[in-house]
Every structure is written in structure tokens, then in C-alpha cells.
Design a protein around this motif. Structure first.
Motif, PDB file in Angstrom:
ATOM      1  N   UNK A  65       0.845  -1.190   0.000  1.00  0.00           N
ATOM      2  CA  UNK A  65       0.000   0.000   0.000  1.00  0.00           C
ATOM      3  C   UNK A  65       0.881   1.241   0.000  1.00  0.00           C
ATOM      4  N   UNK A  66       0.753   2.038  -1.046  1.00  0.00           N
ATOM      5  CA  UNK A  66       1.539   3.269  -1.163  1.00  0.00           C
ATOM      6  C   UNK A  66       0.744   4.381  -0.472  1.00  0.00           C
ATOM      7  N   UNK A  67       1.044   4.586   0.793  1.00  0.00           N
ATOM      8  CA  UNK A  67       0.168   5.365   1.673  1.00  0.00           C
ATOM      9  C   UNK A  67       0.294   6.876   1.496  1.00  0.00           C
ATOM     10  N   UNK A  68       1.294   7.322   0.752  1.00  0.00           N
ATOM     11  CA  UNK A  68       1.476   8.762   0.528  1.00  0.00           C
ATOM     12  C   UNK A  68       1.458   9.089  -0.960  1.00  0.00           C
ATOM     13  N   UNK A  69       0.430   8.575  -1.626  1.00  0.00           N
ATOM     14  CA  UNK A  69       0.263   8.813  -3.061  1.00  0.00           C
ATOM     15  C   UNK A  69      -0.593  10.054  -3.293  1.00  0.00           C
ATOM     16  N   UNK A  70      -0.214  10.824  -4.315  1.00  0.00           N
ATOM     17  CA  UNK A  70      -0.949  12.033  -4.702  1.00  0.00           C
ATOM     18  C   UNK A  70      -1.188  12.029  -6.203  1.00  0.00           C
ATOM     19  N   UNK A  71      -2.277  12.655  -6.603  1.00  0.00           N
ATOM     20  CA  UNK A  71      -2.535  12.847  -8.023  1.00  0.00           C
ATOM     21  C   UNK A  71      -1.704  14.019  -8.535  1.00  0.00           C
ATOM     22  N   UNK A  72      -1.325  13.942  -9.800  1.00  0.00           N
ATOM     23  CA  UNK A  72      -0.593  15.063 -10.393  1.00  0.00           C
ATOM     24  C   UNK A  72      -1.526  16.203 -10.794  1.00  0.00           C
ATOM     25  N   UNK A  73      -2.847  15.899 -10.883  1.00  0.00           N
ATOM     26  CA  UNK A  73      -3.800  16.960 -11.260  1.00  0.00           C
ATOM     27  C   UNK A  73      -5.218  16.507 -10.898  1.00  0.00           C
ATOM     28  N   UNK A  74      -6.065  17.392 -10.342  1.00  0.00           N
ATOM     29  CA  UNK A  74      -7.410  16.992  -9.918  1.00  0.00           C
ATOM     30  C   UNK A  74      -8.455  17.013 -11.038  1.00  0.00           C
ATOM     31  N   UNK A  75      -8.066  16.629 -12.226  1.00  0.00           N
ATOM     32  CA  UNK A  75      -8.976  16.450 -13.362  1.00  0.00           C
ATOM     33  C   UNK A  75      -8.550  15.203 -14.125  1.00  0.00           C
ATOM     34  N   UNK A  76      -9.517  14.408 -14.570  1.00  0.00           N
ATOM     35  CA  UNK A  76      -9.208  13.122 -15.197  1.00  0.00           C
ATOM     36  C   UNK A  76      -8.283  13.257 -16.394  1.00  0.00           C
ATOM     37  N   UNK A  77      -8.636  14.088 -17.352  1.00  0.00           N
ATOM     38  CA  UNK A  77      -7.854  14.172 -18.598  1.00  0.00           C
ATOM     39  C   UNK A  77      -6.414  14.589 -18.313  1.00  0.00           C
ATOM     40  N   UNK A  78      -6.257  15.596 -17.460  1.00  0.00           N
ATOM     41  CA  UNK A  78      -4.907  16.093 -17.185  1.00  0.00           C
ATOM     42  C   UNK A  78      -4.114  15.109 -16.323  1.00  0.00           C
ATOM     43  N   UNK A  79      -4.786  14.414 -15.420  1.00  0.00           N
ATOM     44  CA  UNK A  79      -4.082  13.421 -14.606  1.00  0.00           C
ATOM     45  C   UNK A  79      -3.634  12.240 -15.463  1.00  0.00           C
ATOM     46  N   UNK A  80      -4.537  11.736 -16.306  1.00  0.00           N
ATOM     47  CA  UNK A  80      -4.211  10.535 -17.085  1.00  0.00           C
ATOM     48  C   UNK A  80      -3.215  10.805 -18.200  1.00  0.00           C
ATOM     49  N   UNK A  81      -3.098  12.059 -18.628  1.00  0.00           N
ATOM     50  CA  UNK A  81      -2.101  12.366 -19.658  1.00  0.00           C
ATOM     51  C   UNK A  81      -0.694  12.107 -19.145  1.00  0.00           C
TER      52      UNK A  81
END
Length: 369
Positions: free
Chosen positions: A100-116
Motif C-alpha cells: 500500500x503506497x500510503x502517501x500517493x498524490x494525483x498530479x492533477x485533480x482532473x481526469x484528462x490532465x491526470x491521465x495524460x
């Protein structure tokens, strides 16, 4: 003078209002996307493995893209949470084969920009842009895996990385009436061959608003007394995703010789502001991530397993999934960087260097770190 002022005002504002502005944005994106797709073919010609083509794993590797999941609402990641929202993962977190990677963050709070970035060699730190894009499916194809893409989300022409991943897959499947019950994914997973070296990307609808629409009526959801109905609905969707992940894992383990499974959400969710491009809260980017490595895989890839265990509490941003997957596949290449690979001994992303929202916020500013 009044006429000139009026003309200048009109010339300034007309292109910036509906429908002119949406048309301008869409046109600009499509022109850029067309150029990026053309460049993608050139990028593939330049792609090279370091040390030769890697040996394929003798079974399935699965990457599951979650949707709008906030790890603060997940009991496995947040033991103090008042509801058991992850009964399966809470049990498996003590399994030696789960990380479990307990300190994971998204690079962007929008689907398209995060998944890019989630699905590609582009991240917040390496300075690459979308015209240099290589996807995780490209890597698997080059390594000789049979590749599949299964989605329970509506196809989005605005999501270039998903378009490239689905288009590069041997078979790309979208469920009938996407956006409903994520368990429909299982119908298609069960249709895949069970004796191939295969690489499968699964895109869930997860916990996207409206939350209650993500949970079938018969499911025993979350009902915490005194908690807002919206929060109970959201937590119920988190609990149902846990059930879906359990089914994916169990079926693949029992029938497809599952070698590795990676789960990570595209972004988180705030119970007041949801997620988006305007108001920012840390809840929008605190995402869950876990990795499963099969016992046989760990015996033949001891360094990967040991490094992942050593690094599992370090800060990780989901734009580094590409490097992690390359590490799991033992497929270093000219687009891979071991310092961004959490399965590598040289991984070293610290909270004071990690960022979110494309470098706008330092992860070290989150008070939970």
C-alpha cells in the motif's frame, strides 16, 4: 471614438464567450492532438529497450485506473476512519504480497490532465510534453505482451493518452451503458484468454459523482449515523470499488496466472468542492494506490519486491506510474528514469520535491505529510 471603443470591446469579448470560446478551445485541442498523434508514431520508431527486449512474464499484468477515490475515506489507508469502506483491502494489507503506497498524490485533480501523465512517460519533473508521448501500453506491446483495454467510462475524444492506450491495445472494449455498475468489467475480463502473457488496462467509473449511481441497489453500502447523506453515498461507492477490485484480483489470480496488479485513482474528491480546475483542496489529490506482486514473481524479481517494500511509505505521485510499470515489467527503456521508479533502489522523490497540479503546489505543504 465610441464606435471604435465598441468595436474593440466586441472584438475582445466575442471570441471569449459561448459558443465561440468552446469552439476555439476544442479546435486548438484537436489540432494539437492530431499533431501529437502524428508525433507518437515517430516516438515509437525511436523507442528502445535498455539491455535488449525483456523476457515476458508468464501471465497477466493488470493496471486499474480508479476514479475520484480519496484515500482519506478508505479504512485500509486511514485506520481512524469511522466506516469500514475497504473490507477486502483492509484484510489484504497484511498480506506479504500487497504493497500500500500510503502517501500517493494525483498530479492533477482532473481526469484528462491526470491521465495524460498517469499513462505515459510525461511527468511533472522531466520537462516532456505530449508530442513526446509514449504510453504504458506501447511498452507492453514492444515487450511482446498481448494488450487489452477495458473501460466503464464514456469514450472521451479529449483524453489523448486514453485514446492512444485504447488504440494501441490488441482489443479495446467499452461496456454497454458506460458509467453504471463497474462489476460489468468482469464480464469482459472473463472473455479474455487465460494462458497468455498479457497486459490489461482497466478504467473504472469508481466514485465519480453522482455517487449513489455507482452502487447497485442490492449492495450493502455505508450508513454512518450523523454523517451527511452525500458522504455516506460517496463512502458506499468506495466500498463497492473495493468489491470490484476484489473480484478482478481473485479472478485473475485463480484463472490468469496474475503476476502483478497495480491500482491507483486518477485524482481524489472533496466532499464540498468535488474536484476540478478552480478551487483546490488536498482532498482532491490524496489518492490511493496499491500493488500486488505474485509469490512466483517475487522469487524471480526479488529486488523489485524489496525496493517496493522499502519505498512504500515514501511520497509517490501518479504521474510516475509509467516508470513503476516499466520497473515491474523489468523493461527499462530510453523513456524510463529509475529515479522516478518506486520499485527501484534509486527512487528518491521527497515531499519537498514532489508536486501536484502540474507543479503548482508542493506536496510538503500538505499538513498530513
Amino acid at each position: 471614438m465610441l464606435s471604435i471603443a465598441a468595436l474593440v470591446t466586441i472584438a475582445h469579448w466575442i471570441p471569449r464567450i459561448f459558443p465561440a470560446w468552446p469552439y476555439h478551445v476544442a479546435h486548438k485541442y484537436l489540432v494539437g492532438a492530431k499533431a501529437a498523434i502524428a508525433k507518437h508514431d515517430e516516438n515509437l520508431k525511436k523507442f528502445r529497450f535498455v539491455g535488449g527486449t525483456p523476457e515476458k512474464l508468464p501471465g497477466a499484468v493488470i493496471v486499474v485506473i480508479g476514479e475520484s477515490a480519496n484515500r482519506d475515506h478508505m479504512k485500509a489507508f486511514n485506520p481512524d476512519y469511522p466506516a469500514e469502506t475497504t473490507p477486502w483491502l483492509s484484510k489484504e494489507k497484511d498480506n506479504d504480497n500487497f504493497y500500500l503506497l500510503k502517501n500517493t498524490y494525483s498530479c492533477y485533480p482532473l481526469t484528462e490532465k491526470a491521465l495524460s501523465m498517469f499513462l505515459t512517460n510525461i511527468n511533472q519533473y522531466n520537462g516532456r510534453d505530449r508530442e513526446e508521448m509514449i504510453t504504458i501500453t506501447d511498452v507492453a506491446n514492444k515487450a511482446g505482451y498481448i494488450t487489452y483495454f477495458i473501460s466503464n467510462q464514456e469514450p472521451s475524444p479529449g483524453n489523448l493518452s486514453l485514446t492512444l492506450v485504447s488504440g494501441a491495445s490488441k482489443k479495446s472494449i467499452t461496456t454497454a451503458n458506460p458509467g453504471g455498475d463497474d462489476m460489468k468489467i468482469m464480464d469482459f475480463l472473463k472473455e479474455l484468454p487465460t494462458e497468455e502473457s498479457q497486459f490489461i488496462v482497466i478504467h473504472l467509473e469508481g466514485s465519480h459523482d453522482r455517487y449513489r449511481d455507482r452502487v447497485p441497489p442490492h449492495f450493502d453500502g455505508v450508513h454512518v449515523e450523523g454523517q451527511k447523506e452525500k458522504v455516506n453515498d460517496y463512502d458506499s461507492s468506495i466500498k463497492y470499488t473495493d468489491e470490484v477490485l476484489k473480484n478482478i484480483y481473485q479472478y485473475a489470480k485463480d484463472n490468469m496466472n496474475l503476476q502483478a496488479m497495480v491500482y491507483c485513482s486518477d485524482h481524489g474528491e472533496d466532499m464540498k468542492y468535488f474536484h476540478g480546475d478552480s478551487t483546490f483542496t488536498w482532498s482532491m489529490v490524496r489518492t490511493p494506490a496499491f500493488v500486488y506482486l505474485a509469490p512466483d514473481y517475487k522469487k524471480s524479481h526479488t529486488a523489485v519486491a524489496d525496493n517496493l517494500r522499502y519505498n512504500e511509505n515514501m511520497v509517490f505521485t501518479n504521474d510516475l506510474i509509467y516508470d513503476m510499470v516499466c520497473g515491474i515489467l523489468a523493461a527499462p527503456n530510453n523513456e524510463y528514469d529509475r529515479k522516478y521508479d518506486i520499485t527501484n533502489a534509486d527512487y528518491g522523490l521527497s515531499a519537498d520535491k514532489a508536486t501536484t497540479k502540474y507543479g503548482k503546489y508542493l506536496i510538503s505543504d500538505d499538513v498530513t505529510i
